[in-house]
Design a protein around this motif. Sequence first.
Motif, PDB file in Angstrom:
ATOM      1  N   CYS A 287     -10.850   2.040   3.438  1.00  0.00           N
ATOM      2  CA  CYS A 287     -11.791   0.981   3.042  1.00  0.00           C
ATOM      3  C   CYS A 287     -12.429   0.324   4.261  1.00  0.00           C
ATOM      4  O   CYS A 287     -13.627  -0.004   4.250  1.00  0.00           O
ATOM      5  CB  CYS A 287     -11.084  -0.064   2.188  1.00  0.00           C
ATOM      6  N   GLU A 288     -11.653   0.124   5.325  1.00  0.00           N
ATOM      7  CA  GLU A 288     -12.204  -0.503   6.522  1.00  0.00           C
ATOM      8  C   GLU A 288     -13.200   0.398   7.232  1.00  0.00           C
ATOM      9  O   GLU A 288     -14.176  -0.081   7.823  1.00  0.00           O
ATOM     10  CB  GLU A 288     -11.073  -0.906   7.472  1.00  0.00           C
ATOM     11  N   LEU A 289     -12.986   1.709   7.196  1.00  0.00           N
ATOM     12  CA  LEU A 289     -13.972   2.623   7.775  1.00  0.00           C
ATOM     13  C   LEU A 289     -15.320   2.477   7.074  1.00  0.00           C
ATOM     14  O   LEU A 289     -16.381   2.510   7.718  1.00  0.00           O
ATOM     15  CB  LEU A 289     -13.487   4.071   7.669  1.00  0.00           C
ATOM     16  N   TYR A 290     -15.277   2.320   5.764  1.00  0.00           N
ATOM     17  CA  TYR A 290     -16.539   2.136   5.048  1.00  0.00           C
ATOM     18  C   TYR A 290     -17.119   0.755   5.335  1.00  0.00           C
ATOM     19  O   TYR A 290     -18.331   0.612   5.585  1.00  0.00           O
ATOM     20  CB  TYR A 290     -16.359   2.316   3.541  1.00  0.00           C
ATOM     21  N   ARG A 291     -16.280  -0.254   5.320  1.00  0.00           N
ATOM     22  CA  ARG A 291     -16.758  -1.618   5.548  1.00  0.00           C
ATOM     23  C   ARG A 291     -17.413  -1.753   6.928  1.00  0.00           C
ATOM     24  O   ARG A 291     -18.464  -2.369   7.072  1.00  0.00           O
ATOM     25  CB  ARG A 291     -15.588  -2.597   5.434  1.00  0.00           C
ATOM     26  N   GLU A 292     -16.804  -1.124   7.931  1.00  0.00           N
ATOM     27  CA  GLU A 292     -17.282  -1.295   9.296  1.00  0.00           C
ATOM     28  C   GLU A 292     -18.474  -0.403   9.646  1.00  0.00           C
ATOM     29  O   GLU A 292     -19.313  -0.792  10.455  1.00  0.00           O
ATOM     30  CB  GLU A 292     -16.141  -1.003  10.288  1.00  0.00           C
ATOM     31  N   GLY A 293     -18.544   0.803   9.036  1.00  0.00           N
ATOM     32  CA  GLY A 293     -19.603   1.704   9.481  1.00  0.00           C
ATOM     33  C   GLY A 293     -20.170   2.635   8.438  1.00  0.00           C
ATOM     34  O   GLY A 293     -20.876   3.596   8.777  1.00  0.00           O
ATOM     35  N   GLY A 294     -19.877   2.386   7.152  1.00  0.00           N
ATOM     36  CA  GLY A 294     -20.427   3.241   6.112  1.00  0.00           C
ATOM     37  C   GLY A 294     -19.850   4.643   6.119  1.00  0.00           C
ATOM     38  O   GLY A 294     -20.470   5.594   5.608  1.00  0.00           O
ATOM     39  N   VAL A 295     -18.644   4.817   6.689  1.00  0.00           N
ATOM     40  CA  VAL A 295     -17.986   6.125   6.774  1.00  0.00           C
ATOM     41  C   VAL A 295     -17.031   6.280   5.594  1.00  0.00           C
ATOM     42  O   VAL A 295     -16.237   5.384   5.316  1.00  0.00           O
ATOM     43  CB  VAL A 295     -17.205   6.263   8.097  1.00  0.00           C
TER      44      VAL A 295
ATOM     45  N   ASN B 159     -20.390  -3.073  -2.349  1.00  0.00           N
ATOM     46  CA  ASN B 159     -20.105  -1.728  -2.871  1.00  0.00           C
ATOM     47  C   ASN B 159     -18.609  -1.470  -2.978  1.00  0.00           C
ATOM     48  O   ASN B 159     -18.131  -0.893  -3.965  1.00  0.00           O
ATOM     49  CB  ASN B 159     -20.746  -0.675  -1.963  1.00  0.00           C
ATOM     50  N   LEU B 160     -17.868  -1.882  -1.966  1.00  0.00           N
ATOM     51  CA  LEU B 160     -16.418  -1.698  -1.993  1.00  0.00           C
ATOM     52  C   LEU B 160     -15.782  -2.423  -3.169  1.00  0.00           C
ATOM     53  O   LEU B 160     -14.945  -1.870  -3.890  1.00  0.00           O
ATOM     54  CB  LEU B 160     -15.790  -2.209  -0.691  1.00  0.00           C
ATOM     55  N   GLU B 161     -16.192  -3.659  -3.363  1.00  0.00           N
ATOM     56  CA  GLU B 161     -15.626  -4.437  -4.461  1.00  0.00           C
ATOM     57  C   GLU B 161     -15.977  -3.810  -5.805  1.00  0.00           C
ATOM     58  O   GLU B 161     -15.115  -3.676  -6.690  1.00  0.00           O
ATOM     59  CB  GLU B 161     -16.139  -5.878  -4.401  1.00  0.00           C
ATOM     60  N   ALA B 162     -17.234  -3.396  -5.960  1.00  0.00           N
ATOM     61  CA  ALA B 162     -17.665  -2.787  -7.220  1.00  0.00           C
ATOM     62  C   ALA B 162     -16.952  -1.459  -7.478  1.00  0.00           C
ATOM     63  O   ALA B 162     -16.731  -1.074  -8.629  1.00  0.00           O
ATOM     64  CB  ALA B 162     -19.177  -2.573  -7.208  1.00  0.00           C
ATOM     65  N   ALA B 163     -16.568  -0.760  -6.400  1.00  0.00           N
ATOM     66  CA  ALA B 163     -15.888   0.529  -6.525  1.00  0.00           C
ATOM     67  C   ALA B 163     -14.386   0.379  -6.753  1.00  0.00           C
ATOM     68  O   ALA B 163     -13.676   1.388  -6.848  1.00  0.00           O
ATOM     69  CB  ALA B 163     -16.129   1.365  -5.266  1.00  0.00           C
ATOM     70  N   GLY B 164     -13.907  -0.850  -6.849  1.00  0.00           N
ATOM     71  CA  GLY B 164     -12.472  -1.056  -7.009  1.00  0.00           C
ATOM     72  C   GLY B 164     -11.688  -0.592  -5.797  1.00  0.00           C
ATOM     73  O   GLY B 164     -10.546  -0.138  -5.921  1.00  0.00           O
ATOM     74  N   TYR B 165     -12.297  -0.711  -4.611  1.00  0.00           N
ATOM     75  CA  TYR B 165     -11.670  -0.328  -3.354  1.00  0.00           C
ATOM     76  C   TYR B 165     -11.153   1.123  -3.392  1.00  0.00           C
ATOM     77  O   TYR B 165     -10.161   1.467  -2.767  1.00  0.00           O
ATOM     78  CB  TYR B 165     -10.566  -1.321  -2.982  1.00  0.00           C
ATOM     79  N   ASN B 166     -11.880   1.937  -4.147  1.00  0.00           N
ATOM     80  CA  ASN B 166     -11.627   3.373  -4.214  1.00  0.00           C
ATOM     81  C   ASN B 166     -12.931   4.073  -3.859  1.00  0.00           C
ATOM     82  O   ASN B 166     -13.891   4.040  -4.630  1.00  0.00           O
ATOM     83  CB  ASN B 166     -11.160   3.781  -5.615  1.00  0.00           C
ATOM     84  N   VAL B 167     -12.980   4.704  -2.687  1.00  0.00           N
ATOM     85  CA  VAL B 167     -14.251   5.230  -2.191  1.00  0.00           C
ATOM     86  C   VAL B 167     -14.762   6.412  -2.999  1.00  0.00           C
ATOM     87  O   VAL B 167     -15.928   6.805  -2.848  1.00  0.00           O
ATOM     88  CB  VAL B 167     -14.145   5.604  -0.692  1.00  0.00           C
ATOM     89  N   PHE B 168     -13.926   7.012  -3.857  1.00  0.00           N
ATOM     90  CA  PHE B 168     -14.447   8.027  -4.775  1.00  0.00           C
ATOM     91  C   PHE B 168     -15.498   7.428  -5.709  1.00  0.00           C
ATOM     92  O   PHE B 168     -16.349   8.157  -6.245  1.00  0.00           O
ATOM     93  CB  PHE B 168     -13.312   8.622  -5.618  1.00  0.00           C
ATOM     94  N   ASN B 169     -15.442   6.138  -5.931  1.00  0.00           N
ATOM     95  CA  ASN B 169     -16.364   5.479  -6.858  1.00  0.00           C
ATOM     96  C   ASN B 169     -17.648   5.005  -6.199  1.00  0.00           C
ATOM     97  O   ASN B 169     -18.499   4.408  -6.864  1.00  0.00           O
ATOM     98  CB  ASN B 169     -15.666   4.282  -7.519  1.00  0.00           C
TER      99      ASN B 169
END
Length: 448
Positions: free
Chosen positions: A364-372, A23-33
């Motif tokens: 990005c790491e917050l999302y990678r580690e815990g979906g935050v 998901n991170l890669e597909a979002a271009g490392y922008n969590v708005f996406n």
Amino acid sequence: MVAFKSKMVESISLPSRDRRERNLEAAGYNVFNLDADEVFIDLLTDSGTGAMSDAQWAALIRGDESYAGSRSFDRLESAVADVMGFSHVIPAHQGRGAENVLYGTLLSSGDVVPNNTHFDTTRAHVANQGGEPVDCPVEVAFDPDADDPFKGNTSLARLREVVDDVGTERVPLIVQTITNNSTAGQPVSVENTRRVREFADEIDATFVVDACRFAENAAFVSRREAEFVGEDVGAIAREQLSYADAVVMSGKKDGLVNAGGFVATDDPDLYERCKERAILYEGFPTYGGMAGRDIAAMAVGLREAVEESYVFDRIDAVDEFGSMLADVGVPVYEPVGGHAVYLDAGTALSHLPCEVFPGQAFVCELYREGGVRGVELGSFAFPDTDRPELVRLAVPRRTYHREHFEHVAETAERVLEKRERVSGLEITSEPEIAELRHFTAGLEPIPS
């Protein structure tokens, strides 16, 4: 003590780590996406993401959808008069719509607009009118460890420097944002608002308060400003807003609703001018781009926002969340603000220079580690402004509970444990409007 109980729940789930990586890669490392369904704890914003009360839901069902002269508008007009003290109201679909109405009415090309600290859309609206946004924070505003109760204040010395540099004729407007979102949600004292009012009178400028978190600010004043300690939050809010010529409001914050905003003023001439622009961009002046049901819910929400059982629970919960993060070693901007906990990513990822966006890397790491999902408010969101590398974890109102905050703290702790292995990011695509690049820009990790 929590001042509410849940009457409705929503299921959430944590995607697998492999899925989060994709998901991170597909979002271009922008969590708005990121799709919201792919987020476990969503702290991207407190704007329109909270839960409404049963009284608001009842008002929503009873909303009057008349195009002109609806009962819903009458209730909003009455609530704004009672809670905020203004007689004229121009609704808008949300805060940035209200900014377009007000700043489009007041500004011309070449104008300079001082603000305690501009947030992203405010900065963009000033620039869009051909104006120059200038921040005037106090010296301690960007010191995460400074012990000051009102780090959101406007610097009067800086205001005078700006006016001395450009001349009074180029400063038709002064803005003060309460609480100060760009300086970690820090409150503004009533005394500081008075002094800015006096300065605006001195140079014959219109004084606007961005009031989207006015109730949270008043709660802090009630606890921290000697003149007002122990005073009623609603009375403090009316006192502070009384110094403004107009307010611009996102109802998605202290209106406690999912949509809507407004401009309010006691100036009949300004009201008429804003009303004309609102018809062009938002809708008829008694609905302004909002459904009648949402207007009715916001009228109730404004009154609830200054109820002390609600607002003190709100700021205490955010403060407790900040303590959880600090207890596991996360560098937290202190004192904690009213709507969010701000993390000092520049300290947490001190091996990364600002050119590679340590705040965005931490997000990005917050999302990678815990979906935050949080949001970066540093050099990525505010290019060329010399702001610290902050990450905002904004807390939706009446939505998450202690177990959710514990998960976020545990996730942040895991990020810290691997901090030396976190790489920086570089921008691969960005929009033309620099002030808004963090919403849509694409990034990629820099190979280590």
